[in-house]
Design a protein around this motif. Structure first.
Motif, PDB file in Angstrom:
ATOM      1  N   GLU A 148       0.836  -1.211   0.000  1.00  0.00           N
ATOM      2  CA  GLU A 148       0.000   0.000   0.000  1.00  0.00           C
ATOM      3  C   GLU A 148       0.869   1.259   0.000  1.00  0.00           C
ATOM      4  O   GLU A 148       0.647   2.187  -0.778  1.00  0.00           O
ATOM      5  N   SER A 149       1.869   1.293   0.855  1.00  0.00           N
ATOM      6  CA  SER A 149       2.772   2.444   0.921  1.00  0.00           C
ATOM      7  C   SER A 149       3.544   2.622  -0.378  1.00  0.00           C
ATOM      8  O   SER A 149       3.737   3.744  -0.850  1.00  0.00           O
ATOM      9  N   THR A 150       3.990   1.518  -0.944  1.00  0.00           N
ATOM     10  CA  THR A 150       4.743   1.568  -2.200  1.00  0.00           C
ATOM     11  C   THR A 150       3.891   2.150  -3.320  1.00  0.00           C
ATOM     12  O   THR A 150       4.330   3.046  -4.048  1.00  0.00           O
ATOM     13  N   ILE A 154       4.603   5.721  -5.313  1.00  0.00           N
ATOM     14  CA  ILE A 154       4.827   5.782  -6.763  1.00  0.00           C
ATOM     15  C   ILE A 154       3.820   6.722  -7.419  1.00  0.00           C
ATOM     16  O   ILE A 154       4.181   7.543  -8.278  1.00  0.00           O
ATOM     17  N   ILE A 155       2.565   6.632  -7.009  1.00  0.00           N
ATOM     18  CA  ILE A 155       1.526   7.509  -7.567  1.00  0.00           C
ATOM     19  C   ILE A 155       1.884   8.971  -7.311  1.00  0.00           C
ATOM     20  O   ILE A 155       1.827   9.807  -8.221  1.00  0.00           O
ATOM     21  N   ALA A 156       2.270   9.283  -6.083  1.00  0.00           N
ATOM     22  CA  ALA A 156       2.615  10.668  -5.734  1.00  0.00           C
ATOM     23  C   ALA A 156       3.865  11.137  -6.488  1.00  0.00           C
ATOM     24  O   ALA A 156       3.890  12.239  -7.043  1.00  0.00           O
ATOM     25  N   MET A 157       4.886  10.291  -6.518  1.00  0.00           N
ATOM     26  CA  MET A 157       6.155  10.659  -7.136  1.00  0.00           C
ATOM     27  C   MET A 157       6.004  10.881  -8.650  1.00  0.00           C
ATOM     28  O   MET A 157       6.618  11.779  -9.216  1.00  0.00           O
ATOM     29  N   TYR A 160       0.643  10.297 -11.052  1.00  0.00           N
ATOM     30  CA  TYR A 160      -0.494   9.567 -11.611  1.00  0.00           C
ATOM     31  C   TYR A 160      -1.774   9.948 -10.865  1.00  0.00           C
ATOM     32  O   TYR A 160      -1.731  10.288  -9.678  1.00  0.00           O
ATOM     33  N   ARG A 161      -2.893   9.838 -11.547  1.00  0.00           N
ATOM     34  CA  ARG A 161      -4.189   9.912 -10.869  1.00  0.00           C
ATOM     35  C   ARG A 161      -4.481   8.486 -10.405  1.00  0.00           C
ATOM     36  O   ARG A 161      -4.540   7.570 -11.229  1.00  0.00           O
ATOM     37  N   SER A 162      -4.661   8.296  -9.124  1.00  0.00           N
ATOM     38  CA  SER A 162      -4.822   6.926  -8.611  1.00  0.00           C
ATOM     39  C   SER A 162      -5.997   6.205  -9.255  1.00  0.00           C
ATOM     40  O   SER A 162      -5.900   5.017  -9.578  1.00  0.00           O
ATOM     41  N   SER A 163      -7.078   6.913  -9.499  1.00  0.00           N
ATOM     42  CA  SER A 163      -8.257   6.268 -10.095  1.00  0.00           C
ATOM     43  C   SER A 163      -8.019   5.852 -11.547  1.00  0.00           C
ATOM     44  O   SER A 163      -8.803   5.091 -12.114  1.00  0.00           O
ATOM     45  N   ALA A 164      -6.924   6.327 -12.153  1.00  0.00           N
ATOM     46  CA  ALA A 164      -6.586   5.959 -13.527  1.00  0.00           C
ATOM     47  C   ALA A 164      -5.493   4.886 -13.572  1.00  0.00           C
ATOM     48  O   ALA A 164      -4.936   4.609 -14.619  1.00  0.00           O
TER      49      ALA A 164
END
Length: 191
Positions: A148-150, A154-157, A160-164
């Motif tokens: 979950e943390s990983t 990655i999404i933040a770095m 990315y839009r998480s929902s995509a």
């Protein structure tokens, strides 16, 4: 820029999703507890029902279950060493999940792919490299930290839009990571 309805990124679990290695790891856990041969089936069943859990956590929980007490740090370390010694070459040689290589090849040409696993990072990189699939991944991440943390990092770095994004996994832990990070989930199950 991704095409309409194409994900921005895909996260792949490895064991049971790309590599048919669950039985190999089950055998390795039973060998790590070879001093309790009567518990072999119970150990393998525990392993299979706790996908996505790190080996140190599984060994600690198995120790409590099989031995009936809390293990010392040294006892966990010793059993992890036994597990590691017997698992690496087996996973490298394990069959692929049917279609995994073709899917990685195709999707790596469209969107960034990220390997996320409960296997320690260095070992995971060596396995994917030896299997000639590391080249398909933008990044490879094992344990620690938790999946979950990983995924969240990655999404933040990468912005990315998480929902995509999509997480392809085979365990409750994978599903939990997808839900917690608002990522779409694709469940891989044995046929």
């Amino acid at each position: 820029m991704p095409k309409l309805n194409q994900p921005e990124a895909i996260f792949f679990d490895v064991d049971g999703v790309l590599i048919d290695s669950l039985a190999i790891k089950g055998d390795a856990f039973s060998r790590a507890f070879s001093d309790y041969p009567e518990a072999r089936e119970e150990i393998i069943a525990f392993h299979l029902s706790h996908g996505g859990v790190t080996r140190s956590e599984k060994i600690t929980r198995l120790f409590r279950l099989i031995v009936g007490r809390e293990p010392s740090t040294q006892e966990v370390s010793d059993r992890m060493r036994q597990f590691s010694a017997s698992v690496f070459e087996g996973v490298v040689a394990a069959p692929e999940i049917p279609g995994a290589y073709a899917a990685l090849k195709e999707w790596s040409e469209k969107v960034p792919l990220h390997a996320v696993s409960a296997t320690p990072t260095d070992e995971l990189r060596r396995i994917l490299d030896r299997r000639n699939i590391a080249k398909f991944f933008t990044s490879i991440h094992g344990w620690p930290p938790e999946k979950e943390s990983t995924v969240r990092e990655i999404i933040a770095m990468r912005g990315y839009r998480s929902s995509a994004c999509i997480l392809v996994g085979d365990s409750r832990e994978d599903l939990h990571a997808a839900i917690a990070t608002n990522v779409q989930f694709i469940q891989v199950s044995p046929l």
